[in-house]
Design a protein around this motif. Structure first.
Motif, PDB file in Angstrom:
ATOM      1  N   ALA A  40      -5.570  11.445   6.492  1.00 43.29           N
ATOM      2  CA  ALA A  40      -4.436  10.527   6.383  1.00 43.29           C
ATOM      3  C   ALA A  40      -4.898   9.081   6.520  1.00 43.29           C
ATOM      4  O   ALA A  40      -4.451   8.201   5.768  1.00 43.29           O
ATOM      5  CB  ALA A  40      -3.397  10.858   7.450  1.00 43.29           C
ATOM      6  N   TYR A  41      -5.797   8.838   7.461  1.00 51.86           N
ATOM      7  CA  TYR A  41      -6.296   7.476   7.648  1.00 51.86           C
ATOM      8  C   TYR A  41      -7.050   7.004   6.410  1.00 51.86           C
ATOM      9  O   TYR A  41      -6.916   5.852   5.979  1.00 51.86           O
ATOM     10  CB  TYR A  41      -7.190   7.411   8.876  1.00 51.86           C
ATOM     11  CG  TYR A  41      -7.561   6.006   9.284  1.00 51.86           C
ATOM     12  CD1 TYR A  41      -6.580   5.066   9.618  1.00 51.86           C
ATOM     13  CD2 TYR A  41      -8.901   5.608   9.357  1.00 51.86           C
ATOM     14  CE1 TYR A  41      -6.921   3.775   9.998  1.00 51.86           C
ATOM     15  CE2 TYR A  41      -9.244   4.324   9.739  1.00 51.86           C
ATOM     16  CZ  TYR A  41      -8.257   3.415  10.062  1.00 51.86           C
ATOM     17  OH  TYR A  41      -8.595   2.135  10.433  1.00 51.86           O
ATOM     18  N   ALA A  42      -7.836   7.904   5.805  1.00 49.33           N
ATOM     19  CA  ALA A  42      -8.558   7.547   4.587  1.00 49.33           C
ATOM     20  C   ALA A  42      -7.600   7.210   3.453  1.00 49.33           C
ATOM     21  O   ALA A  42      -7.869   6.299   2.653  1.00 49.33           O
ATOM     22  CB  ALA A  42      -9.490   8.686   4.170  1.00 49.33           C
ATOM     23  N   GLU A  43      -6.480   7.940   3.355  1.00 52.39           N
ATOM     24  CA  GLU A  43      -5.495   7.630   2.314  1.00 52.39           C
ATOM     25  C   GLU A  43      -4.964   6.191   2.458  1.00 52.39           C
ATOM     26  O   GLU A  43      -4.738   5.497   1.471  1.00 52.39           O
ATOM     27  CB  GLU A  43      -4.336   8.622   2.378  1.00 52.39           C
ATOM     28  CG  GLU A  43      -4.616   9.953   1.744  1.00 52.39           C
ATOM     29  CD  GLU A  43      -4.794   9.848   0.237  1.00 52.39           C
ATOM     30  OE1 GLU A  43      -4.049   9.092  -0.403  1.00 52.39           O
ATOM     31  OE2 GLU A  43      -5.683  10.530  -0.290  1.00 52.39           O
ATOM     32  N   ILE A  44      -4.766   5.772   3.697  1.00 55.13           N
ATOM     33  CA  ILE A  44      -4.252   4.421   3.937  1.00 55.13           C
ATOM     34  C   ILE A  44      -5.330   3.379   3.696  1.00 55.13           C
ATOM     35  O   ILE A  44      -5.123   2.390   2.985  1.00 55.13           O
ATOM     36  CB  ILE A  44      -3.706   4.315   5.372  1.00 55.13           C
ATOM     37  CG1 ILE A  44      -2.566   5.305   5.587  1.00 55.13           C
ATOM     38  CG2 ILE A  44      -3.235   2.888   5.665  1.00 55.13           C
ATOM     39  CD1 ILE A  44      -2.149   5.455   7.046  1.00 55.13           C
ATOM     40  N   THR A  45      -6.505   3.597   4.275  1.00 56.81           N
ATOM     41  CA  THR A  45      -7.544   2.569   4.201  1.00 56.81           C
ATOM     42  C   THR A  45      -8.193   2.473   2.827  1.00 56.81           C
ATOM     43  O   THR A  45      -8.593   1.386   2.409  1.00 56.81           O
ATOM     44  CB  THR A  45      -8.614   2.813   5.275  1.00 56.81           C
ATOM     45  OG1 THR A  45      -9.159   4.138   5.126  1.00 56.81           O
ATOM     46  CG2 THR A  45      -8.014   2.665   6.675  1.00 56.81           C
ATOM     47  N   ALA A  65      -1.283   3.634  10.310  1.00 52.80           N
ATOM     48  CA  ALA A  65      -0.984   2.426   9.525  1.00 52.80           C
ATOM     49  C   ALA A  65      -1.166   1.185  10.382  1.00 52.80           C
ATOM     50  O   ALA A  65      -1.710   0.168   9.920  1.00 52.80           O
ATOM     51  CB  ALA A  65       0.443   2.508   8.980  1.00 52.80           C
ATOM     52  N   ARG A  66      -0.717   1.263  11.618  1.00 53.60           N
ATOM     53  CA  ARG A  66      -0.890   0.124  12.520  1.00 53.60           C
ATOM     54  C   ARG A  66      -2.377  -0.154  12.764  1.00 53.60           C
ATOM     55  O   ARG A  66      -2.819  -1.299  12.776  1.00 53.60           O
ATOM     56  CB  ARG A  66      -0.148   0.395  13.825  1.00 53.60           C
ATOM     57  CG  ARG A  66      -0.037  -0.810  14.739  1.00 53.60           C
ATOM     58  CD  ARG A  66       1.081  -0.633  15.764  1.00 53.60           C
ATOM     59  NE  ARG A  66       0.977   0.619  16.497  1.00 53.60           N
ATOM     60  CZ  ARG A  66       1.856   1.612  16.401  1.00 53.60           C
ATOM     61  NH1 ARG A  66       2.899   1.536  15.599  1.00 53.60           N
ATOM     62  NH2 ARG A  66       1.702   2.719  17.125  1.00 53.60           N
ATOM     63  N   ARG A  67      -3.167   0.914  12.937  1.00 47.99           N
ATOM     64  CA  ARG A  67      -4.602   0.748  13.125  1.00 47.99           C
ATOM     65  C   ARG A  67      -5.256   0.121  11.891  1.00 47.99           C
ATOM     66  O   ARG A  67      -6.204  -0.665  12.009  1.00 47.99           O
ATOM     67  CB  ARG A  67      -5.256   2.100  13.409  1.00 47.99           C
ATOM     68  CG  ARG A  67      -6.742   2.000  13.762  1.00 47.99           C
ATOM     69  CD  ARG A  67      -7.460   3.333  13.630  1.00 47.99           C
ATOM     70  NE  ARG A  67      -6.855   4.412  14.389  1.00 47.99           N
ATOM     71  CZ  ARG A  67      -7.237   5.688  14.291  1.00 47.99           C
ATOM     72  NH1 ARG A  67      -8.220   6.032  13.449  1.00 47.99           N
ATOM     73  NH2 ARG A  67      -6.633   6.625  15.016  1.00 47.99           N
ATOM     74  N   ALA A  68      -4.747   0.444  10.712  1.00 47.94           N
ATOM     75  CA  ALA A  68      -5.294  -0.099   9.474  1.00 47.94           C
ATOM     76  C   ALA A  68      -4.884  -1.551   9.221  1.00 47.94           C
ATOM     77  O   ALA A  68      -5.403  -2.184   8.296  1.00 47.94           O
ATOM     78  CB  ALA A  68      -4.860   0.763   8.291  1.00 47.94           C
ATOM     79  N   ASN A 105       0.836  -1.193   0.000  1.00 48.77           N
ATOM     80  CA  ASN A 105       0.000   0.000   0.000  1.00 48.77           C
ATOM     81  C   ASN A 105       0.882   1.258   0.000  1.00 48.77           C
ATOM     82  O   ASN A 105       1.738   1.413   0.863  1.00 48.77           O
ATOM     83  CB  ASN A 105      -0.865  -0.060   1.275  1.00 48.77           C
ATOM     84  CG  ASN A 105      -1.794   1.104   1.454  1.00 48.77           C
ATOM     85  OD1 ASN A 105      -1.564   2.206   1.002  1.00 48.77           O
ATOM     86  ND2 ASN A 105      -2.877   0.857   2.187  1.00 48.77           N
ATOM     87  N   HIS A 106       0.613   2.150  -0.959  1.00 50.81           N
ATOM     88  CA  HIS A 106       1.359   3.412  -1.043  1.00 50.81           C
ATOM     89  C   HIS A 106       0.414   4.615  -1.058  1.00 50.81           C
ATOM     90  O   HIS A 106       0.679   5.612  -1.726  1.00 50.81           O
ATOM     91  CB  HIS A 106       2.242   3.388  -2.289  1.00 50.81           C
ATOM     92  CG  HIS A 106       3.323   4.428  -2.306  1.00 50.81           C
ATOM     93  ND1 HIS A 106       4.051   4.780  -1.203  1.00 50.81           N
ATOM     94  CD2 HIS A 106       3.800   5.214  -3.322  1.00 50.81           C
ATOM     95  CE1 HIS A 106       4.933   5.717  -1.519  1.00 50.81           C
ATOM     96  NE2 HIS A 106       4.785   6.007  -2.807  1.00 50.81           N
ATOM     97  N   THR A 107      -0.680   4.506  -0.317  1.00 49.12           N
ATOM     98  CA  THR A 107      -1.752   5.497  -0.190  1.00 49.12           C
ATOM     99  C   THR A 107      -2.629   5.550  -1.439  1.00 49.12           C
ATOM    100  O   THR A 107      -2.258   5.038  -2.502  1.00 49.12           O
ATOM    101  CB  THR A 107      -1.257   6.923   0.142  1.00 49.12           C
ATOM    102  OG1 THR A 107      -0.661   7.536  -1.000  1.00 49.12           O
ATOM    103  CG2 THR A 107      -0.307   6.907   1.329  1.00 49.12           C
ATOM    104  N   GLN A 108      -3.766   6.180  -1.298  1.00 47.89           N
ATOM    105  CA  GLN A 108      -4.736   6.216  -2.381  1.00 47.89           C
ATOM    106  C   GLN A 108      -4.388   7.217  -3.474  1.00 47.89           C
ATOM    107  O   GLN A 108      -4.489   6.915  -4.653  1.00 47.89           O
ATOM    108  CB  GLN A 108      -6.135   6.524  -1.816  1.00 47.89           C
ATOM    109  CG  GLN A 108      -7.233   6.620  -2.854  1.00 47.89           C
ATOM    110  CD  GLN A 108      -7.427   5.351  -3.651  1.00 47.89           C
ATOM    111  OE1 GLN A 108      -7.032   4.262  -3.214  1.00 47.89           O
ATOM    112  NE2 GLN A 108      -8.033   5.466  -4.829  1.00 47.89           N
TER     113      GLN A 108
END
Length: 263
Positions: free
Chosen positions: A150-155, A188-191, A134-137
């Motif tokens: 930021a969380y949305a970019e990861i998830t 990232a850890r949460r995701a 994963n390299h963000t959205q």
């Protein structure tokens, strides 16, 4: 086929790519990005069953390893060549094919919008025995975003990987930064990513310095355990890879996935 022959063939294969729009590099936030063009997601492919060649792999926790991993063990003759997945798919196919001719395995950190445009590349990476992460959205400066964004970019990228492959991918790497901020590391850890994948060798291929310069930068800095940052989308990288792999072979270094390097 000699290294020179391979370089010539690859340059021919990506000539149109060099003339077209290429991927935005992971420069620090504040740099001017290339425009990214997202379109509606394509039809996802069906994931392979877990445990089969090309099957989905989940992120792993490596006890004793830091939350952000910059390199692997220095005592083993292995390195990891990691590629930021974005840009024209022609360079991706050329780089994957060249790696496979050498028996090398890569790690691809994919941008979500790139997966939307080229969904078949997710399976192509896995079916070649490579890592996919994963390299963000949207390939934005994720460290500079508010927490929710930021969380949305990861998830959002994780969801695309899950839909296409059955897994959120093996690794997360922040976009436009070598290391995640403390906030992004926690997100990232949460995701679902126990570690952030950083690197200790920056090829600087996104600056388009020419194939010889990319080759020299990588080979001058690489050592056992190194994680190298490279990019899809750049003709210089395609032209440099044969010489890099040939010299790694000469030095007795094997290019493996980041998962293989760390475990």
């Amino acid at each position: 086929m000699t290294t020179i022959d391979r370089r010539a063939a690859l340059r021919t294969g990506v000539g149109l790519v060099a003339a077209g729009g290429l991927s935005a590099a992971c420069t620090p936030s504040g740099a001017v990005p290339h425009p990214e063009h997202a379109r509606a997601p394509g039809t996802p492919t069906s994931p392979a069953p877990s445990g089969t060649p090309g099957g989905p792999a989940a992120p792993r926790r490596f006890p004793g390893r830091p939350p952000q991993i910059e390199h692997g063990p220095r005592t083993r003759p292995r390195v990891a060549l990691t590629f930021h997945g974005n840009g024209d798919p022609g360079t991706a196919h050329a780089l994957l094919a060249e790696a496979e001719r050498h028996g090398a395995r890569l790690t691809v950190l994919a941008v979500g919008t790139w997966l939307d445009e080229h969904p078949a590349l997710a399976r192509r990476v896995l079916d070649g025995g490579h890592d996919l992460g994963n390299h963000t959205q949207h390939h934005v400066g994720v460290n500079d975003l508010p927490e929710r964004e930021a969380y949305a970019e990861i998830t959002d990228c994780a969801h695309r990987l899950k839909r296409l492959t059955g897994s959120i991918g093996t690794w997360f790497r922040p976009s436009r930064a070598a290391r995640a901020s403390p906030l992004v590391e926690r997100l990232a850890r949460r995701a679902g990513y126990p570690h952030v994948l950083s690197y200790d060798v920056d090829s600087l291929d996104f600056t388009e310095p020419g194939a010889a310069a990319v080759t020299r930068t990588v080979l001058d800095r690489i050592q056992p355990g190194s994680i190298v940052s490279l990019h899809f989308g750049y003709a210089d990288t395609v032209a440099a890879l044969p010489a890099v792999l040939d010299e790694l072979d000469r030095r007795g270094l094997t290019a493996v996935t980041a998962t293989e390097l760390i475990r």
